[in-house]
Design a protein around this motif. Structure first.
Motif: not given
Lengths: 295, 228
Positions: A2, A4-5, A8, A11-12, A206, A210-212, A215, B75, B78-79, B102, B106, B111
């Motif tokens: 996406r 947005r991702t 992100y 931005r980071e 993160m 559950g962030a991969t 990510f 992951p 965990r979600r 956030f 992740v 949006s």
């Protein structure tokens, strides 16, 4: 993925670059220095290569004849040389013509040669062209063994010396580039390590959310690549403007040394620098990601 | 939903945190995990979301052996599990809204989903008018509500709360307990580690007591300590 991702990630990455401030600057500058060194040595190599090519293709053998040969003997020699393997053209230049040529090459100062007509010190000469440059040495050796030939010249060693010089420039340039490039990779990986430590709390959260792995890693990879890109763009700009003014200067001061000003060659070289900068950045951040980011 | 079969966990330093645990947690349950510090409560929850792997035995989550999952599947496990911590673990530089968003970010949410879902959850925890504030400007109870909102924004099937009221005064704790109960009623299974005796005694939920890595009591509607 996406938008947005992706936004992100960038931005980071940029937040980290600004947070690391001076270190980011130092890392990008080191990348720039290493690529400037590489770019300069590549340009030198490209130019000497071309110069060597030109010299090789323009090499002809001059066979100077002994004084006082009969017309008959000269004609005989001419035939012998013509039938040597590899010879494509034989031109006889009598001593009078050789003097005329020399006069012309002296231009406005030809008065130096006044008075030589009566006692011309120049020998009669054969100018011989070979089919290929690598036949020059063999043909020259055979001609020098012919009766009536005093001496043979073909710019011995010039081409060979140029090749050796080119090789050295290559070795030294690449060596320096590798050293500074290693420093650049090290600085980028240090920068990324600081970024990882600055955000370790966030990374922990993160992982719980559950962030991969990718990510978590991506912003750091982008950060390293942006640093590499900034450095390489700076290097490309420096090399480009520097070389352009050199070409211009040389065209005025030393027009007989033709510099490569072929747009495509230069563009490809600059593109290689930018690509390498990105590579250095990616490598530097990958090192830190693998060592300090156990996700 | 969650089954422990003969689970033993020995840490590399030789400490035996869990010793032959057999436990079955059903969907929709509200379970208190009690016991002295070092009894193995946190280790037990860490095995569920695969922060740790069991030394022996199996942990099943919805029928799947958690230890056998590939690391790239973790992951996604965990979600489906929300986590609430004693120290809240909020990101100080992000606003309330951003902290909750956030968790969606992740997972690669859009949006549109974020703009729809975050206000919903903030309303549920009663912070809809504090969305733009930084955690540092909130009270402890409010910060923990942000933590809860973040934990449930992904609609998890399980909520693990590790001493969620450990840093809060009793009155605030009660407010949070009501919120947890509300979430549980909506269908989310809750495992809560706690030392809050009054809360456990009053809530009349299932209580599992651990001591030195063993289950010493498993009682439906029980109290914090054994009734003599």
């Amino acid at each position: 993925m996406r938008i947005r991702t992706i936004a992100y990630y960038f931005r980071e990455a940029f937040l980290s670059i600004f947070r690391n401030g001076w270190l980011s600057l130092a890392a990008a500058a080191t990348v720039a220095i290493s690529l400037v060194i590489l770019g300069c040595s590549l340009l030198v190599v490209v130019n000497t290569d071309r110069l060597a090519d030109q010299l090789e293709s323009s090499v002809e053998i001059s066979a100077f004849l002994k004084d006082g040969l009969e017309q008959e003997e000269i004609r005989e020699l001419n035939d012998k040389i013509r039938f040597l393997p590899g010879v494509v053209e034989v031109q006889f230049v009598p001593k009078e013509e050789a003097l005329q040529e020399m006069r012309r090459s002296f231009g406005s100062r030809q008065d130096i040669l006044d008075g030589l007509e009566d006692d011309n010190p120049l020998p009669d000469t054969f100018r011989i062209k070979t089919r290929r440059a690598d036949q020059v040495v063999e043909v020259a050796r055979k001609i020098s063994s012919l009766d009536g030939v005093e001496d043979v010249r073909y710019g011995q060693g010039l081409v060979e010396r140029l090749v050796v010089v080119t090789r050295w420039i290559r070795v030294v340039g690449v060596g320096a580039m590798i050293l500074v490039g290693a420093a650049a990779i090290f600085l980028i990986s240090t920068t990324i390590r600081l970024s990882v430590f600055a955000r370790r709390r966030e990374i922990g959260i993160m992982k719980y959310l559950g962030a991969t792995n990718w990510f978590v890693r991506f912003p750091f990879l982008i950060e390293g690549m942006v640093l590499g890109l900034l450095g390489s763009l700076l290097a490309a700009a420096l090399v480009y403007t520097g070389y352009l003014s050199l070409v211009e200067h040389m065209a005025r001061a030393m027009p007989f040394i033709p510099l490569v000003s072929d747009g495509q060659v230069i563009f490809r070289l600059l593109a290689a620098l930018v690509g390498l900068g990105l590579g250095i950045g990616a490598l530097g951040s990958t090192i830190s990601i693998h060592r300090f980011l156990n996700v | 939903m969650i089954r422990f079969y003969g689970v033993t966990k020995v840490y590399p330093n030789g400490v035996k945190a869990l010793d032959n645990i057999n436990l079955h947690i059903k969907k929709g349950e509200f379970l208190f995990l009690v016991g002295p510090s070092g009894a193995g409560k946190s280790t037990l929850t860490r095995l569920i979301f695969r922060e740790e792997l069991p030394t022996r035995g199996q942990v099943l989550f919805n029928g799947r052996n958690v230890a056998r999952m590939r690391s790239r599947e973790v992951p996604y496990l965990r979600r489906r599990i929300g986590m609430v911590f004693q120290d809240f673990r909020l990101l100080p530089q992000k606003t309330v809204f951003e902290n909750v968003a956030f968790a969606l970010e992740v997972t690669g949410a859009s949006s549109r989903d974020i703009k729809r879902r975050v206000p919903e959850v903030l309303k549920l925890v009663g912070l809809e008018d504090k969305a733009g504030m930084l955690p540092a400007h909130l009270s402890g109870g409010e910060q923990q509500r942000v933590g809860i909102a973040r934990a449930i924004v992904n609609n998890p099937v399980l909520l693990i709360a590790d001493e969620p009221t450990g840093n809060l005064d009793p009155e605030t704790s009660w407010g949070l307990m009501e919120l947890f109960q509300q979430i549980n009623k909506a269908g989310t299974t809750i495992i809560m580690i706690t030392h809050a005796r009054e809360i456990v005694d009053a809530m009349k939920k299932r209580v599992v007591a651990l001591e030195s890595g063993r289950i010493v009591r498993d009682e439906e509607g029980g109290g914090y300590s054994r009734e003599d």
